[in-house]
Every structure is written in C-alpha cells, then in structure tokens.
Motif scaffolding. Structure first.
Motif, PDB file in Angstrom:
ATOM      1  N   GLU A  13      -3.748  14.051  -2.247  1.00  0.00           N
ATOM      2  CA  GLU A  13      -3.839  14.954  -3.393  1.00  0.00           C
ATOM      3  C   GLU A  13      -3.465  14.215  -4.671  1.00  0.00           C
ATOM      4  O   GLU A  13      -2.583  13.354  -4.682  1.00  0.00           O
ATOM      5  CB  GLU A  13      -2.934  16.162  -3.180  1.00  0.00           C
ATOM      6  CG  GLU A  13      -3.392  17.051  -2.039  1.00  0.00           C
ATOM      7  CD  GLU A  13      -2.582  18.330  -1.935  1.00  0.00           C
ATOM      8  OE1 GLU A  13      -1.757  18.578  -2.836  1.00  0.00           O
ATOM      9  OE2 GLU A  13      -2.785  19.069  -0.957  1.00  0.00           O
ATOM     10  N   TYR A  14      -4.160  14.582  -5.763  1.00  0.00           N
ATOM     11  CA  TYR A  14      -3.981  13.870  -7.034  1.00  0.00           C
ATOM     12  C   TYR A  14      -4.019  14.892  -8.161  1.00  0.00           C
ATOM     13  O   TYR A  14      -5.031  15.067  -8.840  1.00  0.00           O
ATOM     14  CB  TYR A  14      -5.087  12.827  -7.195  1.00  0.00           C
ATOM     15  CG  TYR A  14      -4.891  11.850  -8.340  1.00  0.00           C
ATOM     16  CD1 TYR A  14      -4.100  10.725  -8.175  1.00  0.00           C
ATOM     17  CD2 TYR A  14      -5.514  12.061  -9.564  1.00  0.00           C
ATOM     18  CE1 TYR A  14      -3.937   9.812  -9.211  1.00  0.00           C
ATOM     19  CE2 TYR A  14      -5.359  11.148 -10.608  1.00  0.00           C
ATOM     20  CZ  TYR A  14      -4.569  10.034 -10.418  1.00  0.00           C
ATOM     21  OH  TYR A  14      -4.401   9.129 -11.451  1.00  0.00           O
ATOM     22  N   GLY A  15      -2.940  15.619  -8.315  1.00  0.00           N
ATOM     23  CA  GLY A  15      -2.924  16.641  -9.354  1.00  0.00           C
ATOM     24  C   GLY A  15      -3.621  17.905  -8.891  1.00  0.00           C
ATOM     25  O   GLY A  15      -4.107  18.016  -7.771  1.00  0.00           O
ATOM     26  N   LYS A  16      -3.680  18.882  -9.768  1.00  0.00           N
ATOM     27  CA  LYS A  16      -4.246  20.180  -9.435  1.00  0.00           C
ATOM     28  C   LYS A  16      -5.762  20.111  -9.242  1.00  0.00           C
ATOM     29  O   LYS A  16      -6.488  19.687 -10.130  1.00  0.00           O
ATOM     30  CB  LYS A  16      -3.914  21.184 -10.535  1.00  0.00           C
ATOM     31  CG  LYS A  16      -4.357  22.609 -10.205  1.00  0.00           C
ATOM     32  CD  LYS A  16      -3.946  23.577 -11.301  1.00  0.00           C
ATOM     33  CE  LYS A  16      -4.392  24.995 -10.963  1.00  0.00           C
ATOM     34  NZ  LYS A  16      -3.990  25.963 -12.032  1.00  0.00           N
ATOM     35  N   GLY A  17      -6.209  20.522  -8.078  1.00  0.00           N
ATOM     36  CA  GLY A  17      -7.640  20.622  -7.805  1.00  0.00           C
ATOM     37  C   GLY A  17      -8.359  19.296  -7.640  1.00  0.00           C
ATOM     38  O   GLY A  17      -9.591  19.253  -7.697  1.00  0.00           O
ATOM     39  N   LYS A  18      -7.596  18.199  -7.433  1.00  0.00           N
ATOM     40  CA  LYS A  18      -8.224  16.885  -7.304  1.00  0.00           C
ATOM     41  C   LYS A  18      -7.627  16.116  -6.127  1.00  0.00           C
ATOM     42  O   LYS A  18      -6.510  16.383  -5.691  1.00  0.00           O
ATOM     43  CB  LYS A  18      -8.042  16.065  -8.585  1.00  0.00           C
ATOM     44  CG  LYS A  18      -8.715  16.655  -9.814  1.00  0.00           C
ATOM     45  CD  LYS A  18      -8.475  15.777 -11.040  1.00  0.00           C
ATOM     46  CE  LYS A  18      -9.143  16.356 -12.276  1.00  0.00           C
ATOM     47  NZ  LYS A  18      -8.896  15.507 -13.476  1.00  0.00           N
ATOM     48  N   ILE A  19      -8.398  15.160  -5.631  1.00  0.00           N
ATOM     49  CA  ILE A  19      -7.903  14.225  -4.623  1.00  0.00           C
ATOM     50  C   ILE A  19      -8.251  12.804  -5.082  1.00  0.00           C
ATOM     51  O   ILE A  19      -9.139  12.609  -5.936  1.00  0.00           O
ATOM     52  CB  ILE A  19      -8.490  14.488  -3.218  1.00  0.00           C
ATOM     53  CG1 ILE A  19     -10.037  14.401  -3.222  1.00  0.00           C
ATOM     54  CG2 ILE A  19      -8.029  15.836  -2.697  1.00  0.00           C
ATOM     55  CD1 ILE A  19     -10.615  13.100  -2.808  1.00  0.00           C
ATOM     56  N   CYS A  20      -7.549  11.838  -4.514  1.00  0.00           N
ATOM     57  CA  CYS A  20      -7.853  10.435  -4.779  1.00  0.00           C
ATOM     58  C   CYS A  20      -8.260   9.775  -3.476  1.00  0.00           C
ATOM     59  O   CYS A  20      -7.533   9.839  -2.484  1.00  0.00           O
ATOM     60  CB  CYS A  20      -6.642   9.714  -5.366  1.00  0.00           C
ATOM     61  SG  CYS A  20      -6.899   7.929  -5.595  1.00  0.00           S
ATOM     62  N   LYS A  21      -9.429   9.179  -3.460  1.00  0.00           N
ATOM     63  CA  LYS A  21      -9.846   8.338  -2.338  1.00  0.00           C
ATOM     64  C   LYS A  21      -9.468   6.915  -2.718  1.00  0.00           C
ATOM     65  O   LYS A  21     -10.118   6.285  -3.549  1.00  0.00           O
ATOM     66  CB  LYS A  21     -11.346   8.447  -2.094  1.00  0.00           C
ATOM     67  CG  LYS A  21     -11.835   7.568  -0.945  1.00  0.00           C
ATOM     68  CD  LYS A  21     -13.313   7.779  -0.641  1.00  0.00           C
ATOM     69  CE  LYS A  21     -13.743   6.910   0.538  1.00  0.00           C
ATOM     70  NZ  LYS A  21     -15.178   7.149   0.906  1.00  0.00           N
ATOM     71  N   LEU A  22      -8.404   6.405  -2.116  1.00  0.00           N
ATOM     72  CA  LEU A  22      -7.862   5.094  -2.470  1.00  0.00           C
ATOM     73  C   LEU A  22      -8.210   4.084  -1.384  1.00  0.00           C
ATOM     74  O   LEU A  22      -7.808   4.230  -0.228  1.00  0.00           O
ATOM     75  CB  LEU A  22      -6.348   5.178  -2.630  1.00  0.00           C
ATOM     76  CG  LEU A  22      -5.651   3.956  -3.224  1.00  0.00           C
ATOM     77  CD1 LEU A  22      -6.123   3.707  -4.664  1.00  0.00           C
ATOM     78  CD2 LEU A  22      -4.139   4.135  -3.185  1.00  0.00           C
ATOM     79  N   PHE A  23      -8.949   3.070  -1.775  1.00  0.00           N
ATOM     80  CA  PHE A  23      -9.401   2.062  -0.815  1.00  0.00           C
ATOM     81  C   PHE A  23      -8.233   1.164  -0.402  1.00  0.00           C
ATOM     82  O   PHE A  23      -7.311   0.909  -1.173  1.00  0.00           O
ATOM     83  CB  PHE A  23     -10.548   1.239  -1.406  1.00  0.00           C
ATOM     84  CG  PHE A  23     -11.827   2.020  -1.533  1.00  0.00           C
ATOM     85  CD1 PHE A  23     -12.797   1.951  -0.556  1.00  0.00           C
ATOM     86  CD2 PHE A  23     -12.053   2.855  -2.632  1.00  0.00           C
ATOM     87  CE1 PHE A  23     -13.972   2.686  -0.654  1.00  0.00           C
ATOM     88  CE2 PHE A  23     -13.218   3.594  -2.739  1.00  0.00           C
ATOM     89  CZ  PHE A  23     -14.176   3.507  -1.748  1.00  0.00           C
ATOM     90  N   TYR A  24      -8.297   0.683   0.822  1.00  0.00           N
ATOM     91  CA  TYR A  24      -7.209  -0.124   1.367  1.00  0.00           C
ATOM     92  C   TYR A  24      -7.110  -1.474   0.654  1.00  0.00           C
ATOM     93  O   TYR A  24      -8.111  -1.972   0.111  1.00  0.00           O
ATOM     94  CB  TYR A  24      -7.420  -0.350   2.865  1.00  0.00           C
ATOM     95  CG  TYR A  24      -7.328   0.907   3.697  1.00  0.00           C
ATOM     96  CD1 TYR A  24      -6.232   1.754   3.596  1.00  0.00           C
ATOM     97  CD2 TYR A  24      -8.348   1.245   4.594  1.00  0.00           C
ATOM     98  CE1 TYR A  24      -6.147   2.912   4.359  1.00  0.00           C
ATOM     99  CE2 TYR A  24      -8.267   2.394   5.359  1.00  0.00           C
ATOM    100  CZ  TYR A  24      -7.174   3.224   5.248  1.00  0.00           C
ATOM    101  OH  TYR A  24      -7.098   4.367   6.005  1.00  0.00           O
ATOM    102  N   PRO A  25      -5.917  -2.079   0.656  1.00  0.00           N
ATOM    103  CA  PRO A  25      -5.757  -3.408   0.049  1.00  0.00           C
ATOM    104  C   PRO A  25      -6.741  -4.409   0.638  1.00  0.00           C
ATOM    105  O   PRO A  25      -6.972  -4.437   1.845  1.00  0.00           O
ATOM    106  CB  PRO A  25      -4.315  -3.776   0.414  1.00  0.00           C
ATOM    107  CG  PRO A  25      -3.621  -2.472   0.594  1.00  0.00           C
ATOM    108  CD  PRO A  25      -4.647  -1.559   1.209  1.00  0.00           C
ATOM    109  N   GLY A  26      -7.331  -5.216  -0.249  1.00  0.00           N
ATOM    110  CA  GLY A  26      -8.263  -6.247   0.200  1.00  0.00           C
ATOM    111  C   GLY A  26      -9.715  -5.837   0.173  1.00  0.00           C
ATOM    112  O   GLY A  26     -10.608  -6.691   0.240  1.00  0.00           O
TER     113      GLY A  26
END
Length: 216
Positions: A13-26
C-alpha cells in the motif's frame, strides 16, 4: 503492508487508494519503464484495469504507483458462477484492443533472453523466434488467474503489464494454456477460445523452452 510478492516485484500500500509495485533489487529500470508504458497504452482500451500514475525510485529500486484494486485473484474460483467464462471473455476483449505503440512479441522475447543469457541466446532458439509469424493483436504475455482480480462488485480487473506486447492471438492463447497447468481447465479454456491444441503447438514449443529463462 505487503499485499503480494511476485517473480519480479513486491506490492504494498502507498497512501490512500494507491499501491506501489516495487521491483526487486538488481532488476533493471527498463522493466518498470516498459510496464508503465504498456499500462499507459492500454488504459483507454476499455479493459478494466488499475490506473498507472507514475514511476518512482525507492532506495535504488524502480517502482510503479497504481490505483489500488480491492479484489482477489481468481485462482480456485473457476467453478463459481460464470467466472471462467468471464475470464475467457476478458482475454478475448484484451486481444482485440488497440496494439498501437506496443513492442512485437518476438522483439520482447529476444530482449528478455538477451538479458538472461548475457547476449548469448542459443542460435536454434533465436532462429525459432525469428521464424514465428508476426501479428497485430494485444498480447498480455502472462494472462492467468493470478493476474485477474475479482472485485466485490463482481468485476474482473486485469493487472501485471510487464509482458504486454503485440503479435498473433495464438501466442497468448498458448501462453495462458501453459500457465493454467491443470489439464481440465486447459482443455476447457481452449474450447472456450475456439482453438485446438495443434493450433498453438508451435508457440507452446517456444514457451516451454524459454520458461526456464524467466525466473530471477
């Protein structure tokens, strides 16, 4: 709070009503850039999907901010109501969308293999990819029940746009057939899509070969 962990990224979750798709290191920045480009290209296609807002960088890791979808993957739900029929109809609608601006699936596969083999793709595999037919349909490239979410109101929402490209429908049908794994649902899927296994066999051969290169 983590929502999901996948092959290339984790989602939180990334704030209200949002998500973050965070890619893995490398994982190269180009993966986030490509997915954001693909998602943006499909946004006005009529496909039910989360809005892609922006690309970010957190501690050297690229990520994409998306609209949060309050749904669950449809794995294990094919027997409920008409979920399976909606799953196939959604795929058909996607493939009939506008593919303008999307990279060719042959170029996508070649680039992916170059990254995974340090530019040393086996000649016979590269040759097989080059000989595949071209096409102008939208291909999701990873269309399976884990990437289709069922919302509380019954809508199906498509996610994960890293592998989106353009090409012949038969490639994406073959890819989904391969990813379904269960033979009962594989056969049911082909029937609903209007194909026989022999129609997709040459694509299955490629998909089975490159699958070992896809994991990080």
């Amino acid at each position: 709070m983590d929502i999901k962990k996948g092959n290339t990224a984790e989602v939180f979750e990334y704030g209200k009503g949002k998500i973050c798709k965070l890619f893995y290191p490398g994982i190269p920045n180009m993966y986030a850039e490509l997915e954001f480009k693909n998602a943006t290209a499909l946004l006005n296609s009529g496909i039910c999907m989360p809005v892609p807002y922006e690309i970010i960088n957190l501690n050297g890791r690229p990520g994409i901010i998306y609209e949060k979808i309050n749904g669950v993957p449809i794995w294990g739900q094919f027997g409920i109501n008409n979920i399976f029929e909606e799953f196939t109809n959604c795929h058909i609608k996607l493939m009939d969308s506008n593919a303008e601006g999307l990279v060719s699936y042959k170029d996508f596969l070649t680039k992916m293999l170059e990254l995974k083999t340090n530019g040393k793709i086996p000649y016979n595999l590269q040759n097989k990819i080059c000989l595949l037919p071209d096409g102008k349909n939208v291909l999701h490239g990873d269309y399976h029940p884990g990437n289709v979410l069922l919302e509380p109101d019954g809508r199906l929402v498509l996610i994960d746009f890293l592998n989106v490209c353009r090409g012949p429908k038969e490639y994406d049908v073959a890819r989904t057939y391969f990813l379904l794994e269960n033979q009962l649902w594989q056969n049911h899927y082909l029937s609903k899509m209007g194909y026989y296994k022999e129609d997709i066999q040459k694509y299955l051969d490629i998909i089975e070969t490159i699958h070992k290169y896809e994991k990080f």
